[in-house]
Design a protein around this motif. Structure first.
Motif, short mmCIF file in Angstrom:
data_model
loop_
_atom_site.label_atom_id
_atom_site.label_comp_id
_atom_site.label_asym_id
_atom_site.label_seq_id
_atom_site.Cartn_x
_atom_site.Cartn_y
_atom_site.Cartn_z
N GLN A 154 0.82 -1.20 0.00
CA GLN A 154 0.00 0.00 0.00
C GLN A 154 0.87 1.27 0.00
N PHE A 155 2.02 1.21 0.64
CA PHE A 155 2.96 2.33 0.58
C PHE A 155 3.38 2.58 -0.86
N SER A 156 3.63 1.52 -1.60
CA SER A 156 4.01 1.66 -3.02
C SER A 156 2.88 2.27 -3.84
N VAL A 157 1.63 1.90 -3.50
CA VAL A 157 0.48 2.50 -4.20
C VAL A 157 0.48 4.01 -3.97
N GLY A 158 0.61 4.42 -2.71
CA GLY A 158 0.62 5.85 -2.42
C GLY A 158 1.82 6.56 -3.02
N TYR A 159 2.98 5.93 -2.93
CA TYR A 159 4.21 6.55 -3.45
C TYR A 159 4.10 6.79 -4.95
N ASN A 160 3.59 5.81 -5.69
CA ASN A 160 3.48 5.97 -7.14
C ASN A 160 2.31 6.86 -7.55
N THR A 161 1.39 7.11 -6.60
CA THR A 161 0.35 8.10 -6.87
C THR A 161 0.94 9.51 -6.91
N GLY A 162 1.89 9.79 -6.01
CA GLY A 162 2.43 11.14 -5.91
C GLY A 162 3.79 11.37 -6.55
N VAL A 163 4.47 10.30 -7.00
CA VAL A 163 5.86 10.47 -7.44
C VAL A 163 5.99 11.24 -8.74
N MET A 164 4.96 11.25 -9.58
CA MET A 164 5.04 11.94 -10.87
C MET A 164 4.74 13.43 -10.75
N ASN A 165 4.42 13.89 -9.56
CA ASN A 165 3.98 15.27 -9.38
C ASN A 165 5.09 16.28 -9.62
N ALA A 166 6.20 16.11 -8.92
CA ALA A 166 7.26 17.13 -8.92
C ALA A 166 8.18 17.11 -10.13
N PRO A 167 8.60 15.94 -10.65
CA PRO A 167 9.67 15.94 -11.66
C PRO A 167 9.20 16.20 -13.10
N GLU A 168 8.03 16.75 -13.30
CA GLU A 168 7.53 16.94 -14.67
C GLU A 168 8.50 17.73 -15.53
N HIS A 169 9.12 18.77 -14.98
CA HIS A 169 9.96 19.67 -15.79
C HIS A 169 11.39 19.17 -15.97
N VAL A 170 11.73 18.04 -15.33
CA VAL A 170 13.12 17.55 -15.45
C VAL A 170 13.21 16.20 -16.14
N ILE A 171 12.09 15.56 -16.40
CA ILE A 171 12.10 14.25 -17.06
C ILE A 171 11.85 14.45 -18.55
N PHE A 172 12.82 14.04 -19.35
CA PHE A 172 12.71 14.15 -20.81
C PHE A 172 12.17 15.52 -21.21
N VAL A 173 12.98 16.51 -20.96
CA VAL A 173 12.59 17.90 -21.19
C VAL A 173 12.12 18.09 -22.63
N GLY A 174 11.01 18.79 -22.76
CA GLY A 174 10.46 19.05 -24.08
C GLY A 174 9.28 18.16 -24.43
N HIS A 175 8.85 17.29 -23.51
CA HIS A 175 7.72 16.41 -23.81
C HIS A 175 6.44 17.24 -23.92
N SER A 176 5.47 16.69 -24.62
CA SER A 176 4.20 17.40 -24.81
C SER A 176 3.28 17.20 -23.61
N THR A 177 2.26 18.05 -23.54
CA THR A 177 1.26 17.90 -22.48
C THR A 177 0.54 16.57 -22.58
N GLY A 178 0.25 16.15 -23.81
CA GLY A 178 -0.46 14.89 -24.01
C GLY A 178 0.35 13.68 -23.56
N SER A 179 1.66 13.67 -23.88
CA SER A 179 2.49 12.52 -23.50
C SER A 179 2.65 12.45 -21.98
N TRP A 180 2.77 13.62 -21.32
CA TRP A 180 2.92 13.60 -19.86
C TRP A 180 1.61 13.18 -19.18
N SER A 181 0.49 13.71 -19.65
CA SER A 181 -0.79 13.32 -19.05
C SER A 181 -1.05 11.84 -19.28
#
Length: 669
Positions: A154-181
C-alpha cells in the motif's frame, strides 16, 4: 475411597512395630480420603455448556467461543479503514446477549434479588468484552510480517500516486502535455485491469502466491520506470505499476482480513490506509533532493527497492487459512497456520477456530455458492449485481455506493495528488513546498477522520465533506482569479484535502463493508473498485487540458460534481453509520430464538482449570479460617514463640484440613 492395607514383601499384611509411624500413616490416609471427597464435590468441574439449534444439531461452544463465532459470521473477511466501529458494536451486542442468557440460566426459578441479577449481568458482560479485547492483544510474529509486507504494498500504491507530481519539468525535457498526461493516467489505466483479475488470481494461486506476483509486478514496473529511455517506456512502466496497484488494492484487504481475527480487521485496514497516505507524503519529500535533471531516476528507484525488501520477507509469509480450508476442510497446513498466527496451544482450540472459518466462509459466500472465492465469473457476478438492484432493502445502498465512488474521484482529489506542482506553479515560488504541505496535511486529516468516524454518522460526514470541498473550490477559483492572495489559495487546497479525508475518502469503501450483507460484500467491492479506477483515469487524463484551457476555472467541473454529491446525500443518501449495539442484540435474539442453551455459565467458562482450582482452594481456606475464628481456635499470631503449647498447636493440622495442608504444616513426612 477404601483404604488399601499396606502390603509386606510377601504380599501379606505388614505388622507395624512403631505406634507413632502407624498413627501418622492412618492420619495421612484420612487426609487423602477427605481430599478425594472434596475433589468429587467442591473441586468438580462445572458442566460443559452446549446449545441445541432448531435443526437438532448440538454445539459445544463456550459463551466466548459463541461470541467469536458470531463475529466471524458478521464481519467480512476484509481489512477496511474505519471498520472498528462495527467490530465494537457487534462485540458489545453479543456481550449483552450472553449476559442475559447467563442471568436467565442461573436465576430462573430462584429467589434472587434484582440487585444480584444486575451484578451478575454486569460481571458476565465485562468478562466477555475483556476476552474480545484480549484477542486484539495476541499479535503473533507471522501476522506482523504479513502486515508489514501488505503495508509496503500500500505504501508503493501511495508513493506511485504522488511520485510523478514534482519531476515533470526535469524528465525528458520538451515532452508534450499529451504525453505527460498519458504517462500519469497510464497508472489509472492499469489499475482497473489489476483489480479485475486480482480475485481470480488469488483464488487460483492462493492469497500469498497472488501477493508475491503483485510484488514481482511492482519490481518489473519499477525497474522499467527507473531505466526508462523515453516517454513511451515511461508510459509502459506506469501502466505496469498501475496494474500492480490495482492488484494490491484488492489483495491486501483480503489477505489481511483472512489472516487476522475479526476484532483486528478494522485496525489493520486503518494501518494500510495510513501506509498509503504516508507513501504520498514521502514521494513529496523525496522530490526536494531528487527532482533534478541528474537525479530524477532515484525517485523512481524507490519502487523496485521496496519490492526487493518484500521479496526478502517472502519466506516468512503464511498462506491464508481460509483459502486452504475451502480447498480442503481437513488441511493440516491450515491448522498449523491457525495455530501459529493465533498463538494457540491445544488441538481443540485449533479445531474450534477452524469451525469458525468454515461456517463464516459458507455464510459469506452463500450468494455465489462458491465458498472461498473472492470473485465470481462474469455471469455470476452480473447475477449478483442484478440481485442487489432488485432487492429493495439494498438497492439504495448500491446506488449510493456507486454515486459516492464516482464523486470520490470526480471531485478532483487526484488532480491534486497528480498535478499539484502544476497547479501551484505561479502561485508559490517553489511549488514542491505547497505539494509537501498538502501531503503532510493529508496524513493528519486521515487520523482526524478515524476519530470522527467513531462519533459521527456516515451521511453527516459525506455532507460535511462534499459541502466543505465545494466551498474550498469556490475559494480556490476566486484566489486564482486574483480576489484573494496566494496564501489563501494554498489554504484552500489544504482544507480541500482535509474535507476529502473525513468523508469522501473513506466512507465510499466503508459503507460496503459496514452495511451490506456479508454475501454481497465481495461483489460490491469488486464493482466499486473497477468504477473507482475508471473515474481515476478520467481525472488523470483530462486535468492537464482543463488547466491549459480553463486556467483559473480548472476546478469548476469538480465543483459541479461536488454540488451534485451534496444534493444526493441531502435528499437520498440513507444514514449508514451502522446498527447500534441494542439493535444488533435484538437481531441476535431473533436469529437464535429457536436455539436452546444449557449450562450457560460465562464466569466458569472463561476461567482455565488451574485458575478455577486455585480459586476453589482459596475459598476452602477462607471457610476453614472463618470456622476456626467462630470456634475460638484460630491462631492470630499473638502466641509467645517460647510457649510449647503454641508450638504444638501451630504444628497440629486443623480438623478437616486437606492433605496438602497437613504436608505443608509438617503433619505428614
Amino acid at each position: 475411597m477404601p483404604i488399601v492395607p499396606l502390603k509386606g514383601g510377601d504380599g501379606g499384611n505388614a505388622v507395624e512395630t512403631d505406634p507413632l509411624l502407624t498413627q501418622k500413616r492412618q492420619h495421612a490416609s484420612s487426609m487423602h480420603n477427605i481430599a478425594a471427597a472434596k475433589t468429587d464435590t467442591e473441586f468438580s468441574r462445572p458442566p460443559k455448556s452446549y446449545s441445541v439449534s432448531a435443526d437438532g444439531s448440538i454445539s459445544y461452544l463456550t459463551p466466548v467461543q459463541l461470541g467469536r463465532h458470531e463475529l466471524y459470521e458478521a464481519i467480512p473477511f476484509t481489512a477496511v479503514f474505519g471498520l472498528q466501529r462495527k467490530e465494537r458494536n457487534l462485540s458489545r451486542a453479543f456481550a449483552s446477549y450472553a449476559a442475559e442468557l447467563d442471568v436467565l440460566e442461573h436465576t430462573t426459578g430462584t429467589d434472587v434479588s434484582d440487585h444480584d441479577k444486575e451484578q451478575r449481568r454486569s460481571k458476565a458482560n465485562l468478562l466477555i468484552l475483556d476476552e474480545f479485547e484480549h484477542d486484539k492483544d495476541i499479535v503473533s510474529t507471522p501476522l506482523i510480517i504479513a502486515v508489514l509486507v501488505a503495508a509496503l504494498s500500500q505504501f508503493s500504491v501511495g508513493y506511485n500516486t504522488g511520485v510523478m507530481n514534482a519531476p515533470e519539468h526535469v524528465i525528458f525535457v520538451g515532452h508534450s502535455t499529451g504525453s505527460w498526461s498519458m504517462a500519469v493516467a497510464a497508472f489509472a489505466i492499469g489499475g482497473p485491469f489489476g483489480a479485475m483479475i486480482a480475485g481470480a488470481l488469488a483464488d487460483k494461486r492462493g492469497r500469498r502466491g497472488a501477493l508475491l506476483i503483485d510484488t514481482w509486478t511492482f519490481l518489473l514496473g519499477g525497474v522499467i520506470q527507473t531505466c526508462a529511455l523515453d516517454m513511451f517506456s515511461l508510459i509502459i512502466s506506469r501502466f505496469i505499476i498501475g496494474f500492480a496497484c490495482g492488484l494490491s488494492s484488492v489483495l491486501v484487504p483480503i489477505y489481511l482480513g483472512e489472516l487476522a481475527p475479526p476484532t483486528l480487521r478494522g485496525m489493520l485496514g486503518t494501518l494500510t490506509q495510513f501506509a498509503l497516505v504516508i507513501g504520498i507524503m514521502v514521494a513529496n519529500f523525496m522530490a526536494f533532493p531528487f527532482a533534478t535533471l541528474k537525479l530524477w531516476r532515484c525517485l523512481f528507484a524507490m519502487t523496485p527497492l521496496i519490492a526487493v525488501v518484500q521479496l526478502l520477507m517472502a519466506p516468512f509469509l503464511l498462506e491464508s487459512p481460509r483459502w486452504l480450508l475451502n480447498r480442503d476442510a481437513k488441511s493440516k497446513r491450515a491448522r498449523f497456520i491457525i495455530k501459529k498466527i493465533r498463538g494457540l496451544r491445544y488441538d481443540s482450540e485449533v479445531e474450534t477456530e477452524v469451525d469458525h472459518f468454515v461456517a463464516a466462509s459458507k455464510i459469506q459466500d452463500d450468494s455465489t455458492g462458491d465458498a472461498g472465492t473472492t470473485t465470481t465469473t462474469t455471469t455470476s457476478q452480473n447475477s449478483v449485481v442484478y440481485q442487489m438492484f432488485t432487492d429493495k432493502k439494498v438497492r439504495m445502498l448500491v446506488i449510493s455506493t456507486l454515486v459516492l465512488q464516482i464523486s470520490q474521484q470526480l471531485s478532483g482529489i487526484n488532480a491534486v495528488f497528480y498535478y499539484s506542482n502544476m497547479f501551484f506553479d505561479g502561485v508559490l515560488s517553489n511549488p514542491t513546498v505547497g505539494t509537501t504541505i498538502v501531503g503532510g496535511v493529508n496524513v493528519l486529516a486521515t487520523y482526524v477522520a478515524l476519530l470522527l468516524m467513531d462519533s459521527c454518522g456516515r451521511r453527516t460526514l459525506i455532507l460535511w465533506s462534499s459541502g466543505g470541498m465545494l466551498l474550498c473550490v469556490i475559494v480556490i477559483v476566486l484566489a486564482l482569479l486574483g480576489y484573494f492572495s496566494n496564501f489563501i489559495a494554498l489554504a484552500g487546497v489544504i482544507l480541500y484535502v482535509s474535507f476529502f479525508e473525513i468523508g469522501l475518502g473513506p466512507i465510499p469503501w466503508l459503507i460496503v463493508a459496514e452495511m451490506f450483507d456479508t454475501k454481497y460484500v465481495a461483489t460490491a467491492m469488486s464493482v466499486s473498485c473497477q468504477l473507482n479506477w475508471a473515474c481515476n483515469f478520467i481525472v488523470g487524463i483530462i486535468f492537464p487540458y482543463l488547466n491549459k484551457y480553463l486556467g483559473p476555472y480548472s476546478f469548476v467541473p469538480f465543483g459541479v460534481v461536488l454540488a451534485g454529491c451534496f444534493i444526493f446525500a441531502l435528499i437520498w443518501l440513507p444514514e449508514t453509520q451502522g446498527t447500534t449495539p441494542a439493535e444488533l442484540q435484538a437481531q441476535l435474539s431473533r436469529k437464535h430464538s429457536h436455539t436452546v442453551y444449557k449450562n450457560f455459565d460465562v464466569q466458569n467458562s472463561i476461567a482455565n482449570p488451574i485458575d478455577l482450582e486455585w480459586r476453589l482452594a482459596m475459598d476452602q481456606i477462607r471457610q476453614e479460617e472463618e470456622a476456626a475464628m467462630k470456634e475460638g481456635r484460630y491462631n492470630y499470631g499473638f502466641s509467645a514463640i517460647d510457649d510449647p503449647a503454641a508450638q504444638v498447636n501451630q504444628l497440629a493440622p486443623p480438623d478437616g484440613s486437606s492433605s496438602w495442608q497437613a504436608t505443608m504444616m509438617g503433619g505428614v513426612k
